[in-house]
Design a protein around this motif. Sequence first.
Motif, PDB file in Angstrom:
ATOM      1  N   PRO A  39      43.795  52.896  34.542  1.00 36.73           N
ATOM      2  CA  PRO A  39      44.784  51.868  34.866  1.00 36.73           C
ATOM      3  C   PRO A  39      45.075  50.987  33.663  1.00 36.73           C
ATOM      4  N   GLY A  40      46.347  50.749  33.402  1.00 35.35           N
ATOM      5  CA  GLY A  40      46.738  49.935  32.267  1.00 35.35           C
ATOM      6  C   GLY A  40      48.229  50.027  32.042  1.00 35.35           C
ATOM      7  N   ALA A  41      48.662  49.380  30.994  1.00 36.33           N
ATOM      8  CA  ALA A  41      50.096  49.298  30.724  1.00 36.33           C
ATOM      9  C   ALA A  41      50.728  50.664  30.468  1.00 36.33           C
ATOM     10  N   ASP A  42      49.954  51.595  29.916  1.00 38.96           N
ATOM     11  CA  ASP A  42      50.518  52.893  29.536  1.00 38.96           C
ATOM     12  C   ASP A  42      50.335  53.966  30.608  1.00 38.96           C
ATOM     13  N   PHE A  43      49.684  53.637  31.701  1.00 40.88           N
ATOM     14  CA  PHE A  43      49.317  54.678  32.661  1.00 40.88           C
ATOM     15  C   PHE A  43      50.524  55.443  33.181  1.00 40.88           C
ATOM     16  N   ASP A  44      51.542  54.733  33.666  1.00 36.23           N
ATOM     17  CA  ASP A  44      52.683  55.414  34.278  1.00 36.23           C
ATOM     18  C   ASP A  44      53.384  56.334  33.288  1.00 36.23           C
TER      19      ASP A  44
ATOM     20  N   THR B 199      54.681  61.770  31.626  1.00 36.29           N
ATOM     21  CA  THR B 199      54.848  62.730  30.532  1.00 36.29           C
ATOM     22  C   THR B 199      53.940  63.935  30.727  1.00 36.29           C
ATOM     23  N   SER B 200      52.709  63.691  31.155  1.00 33.69           N
ATOM     24  CA  SER B 200      51.772  64.784  31.404  1.00 33.69           C
ATOM     25  C   SER B 200      52.269  65.672  32.538  1.00 33.69           C
TER      26      SER B 200
ATOM     27  N   TRP C  18      48.157  60.851  22.174  1.00 30.36           N
ATOM     28  CA  TRP C  18      47.635  59.770  23.011  1.00 30.36           C
ATOM     29  C   TRP C  18      46.238  59.356  22.564  1.00 30.36           C
ATOM     30  N   LEU C  19      45.406  60.339  22.288  1.00 34.59           N
ATOM     31  CA  LEU C  19      44.045  60.022  21.867  1.00 34.59           C
ATOM     32  C   LEU C  19      44.037  59.280  20.533  1.00 34.59           C
ATOM     33  N   ARG C  20      44.908  59.678  19.621  1.00 34.79           N
ATOM     34  CA  ARG C  20      44.980  58.993  18.328  1.00 34.79           C
ATOM     35  C   ARG C  20      45.466  57.558  18.506  1.00 34.79           C
ATOM     36  N   ALA C  21      46.404  57.367  19.436  1.00 31.85           N
ATOM     37  CA  ALA C  21      46.969  56.037  19.637  1.00 31.85           C
ATOM     38  C   ALA C  21      46.034  55.126  20.425  1.00 31.85           C
ATOM     39  N   LEU C  22      45.444  55.648  21.487  1.00 31.95           N
ATOM     40  CA  LEU C  22      44.624  54.827  22.380  1.00 31.95           C
ATOM     41  C   LEU C  22      43.186  54.676  21.912  1.00 31.95           C
TER      42      LEU C  22
END
Length: 239
Positions: A175-180, A185-186, A219-223
């Motif tokens: 849960p967080g700002a990027d979840f949706d 996208t996934s 995503w992994l690199r960003a998060l």
Amino acid sequence: MAATDKALAGLRQMIASGELGPGAKFPPEPELCDHLGVSRSSLREAARSLAALGVIESRHGSGTYVSALDPAEIISRFSLSVELIPLEGVLELLEVRRVLESHATASAAARQDPDLQARLSDILDRLESTTDATEIQHLDAEFHNAICTAGGNPTVTALTGVIRGRGGHYRIFEPGADFDAIKQTSDRGHRAILAAIATRDPAAAATAASAHIAQTELWLRALRPVPQVDLPAEAVPAS
């Protein structure tokens, strides 16, 4: 060379050379010690190391044997080490996964398993309807594993499974700002893979799989999530 290393090298040489092939029984311990020039304690320690790798097996009351040397079974043992790799190493492994899974997805599309499309569609229906992080992980793993299995190469399936296993410690579906945005996208990426498989287009299937896994890398690199090492051993990654 340490005595245990000498014993280990000797056992490996006997197996690698074919002197002892898959399923072969090892000579009695005293004979093997004389042959390798090592003590019983060193031999037993070396045998334990190979047993942990799935290379040899002890049968109660019968003796010690070379295993079937099944590549998928041996590769699955890599998880004991892979689960220790930090994020930067996981990102490197994801590049390997991208290549392997693209090939497996193309193979699945070419092999035309009549039941695969329906199975994948059912998984995605359930995956798209949930926001529970743990359920997302398990359904995602079920989707990718089904495709790799349909690709027909158990070794590829095992290796991609090991890589996904470590990736599961780095949760991106929290849960967080990027979840949706991440979830949508996934989901689209999964549907693109399914569409290519449904139309029996290996090239499109490979492209869709590669793009989907590359997005996971981004995503992994960003998060850069912190690994959740308290996950159960069977935990699997989402992507």
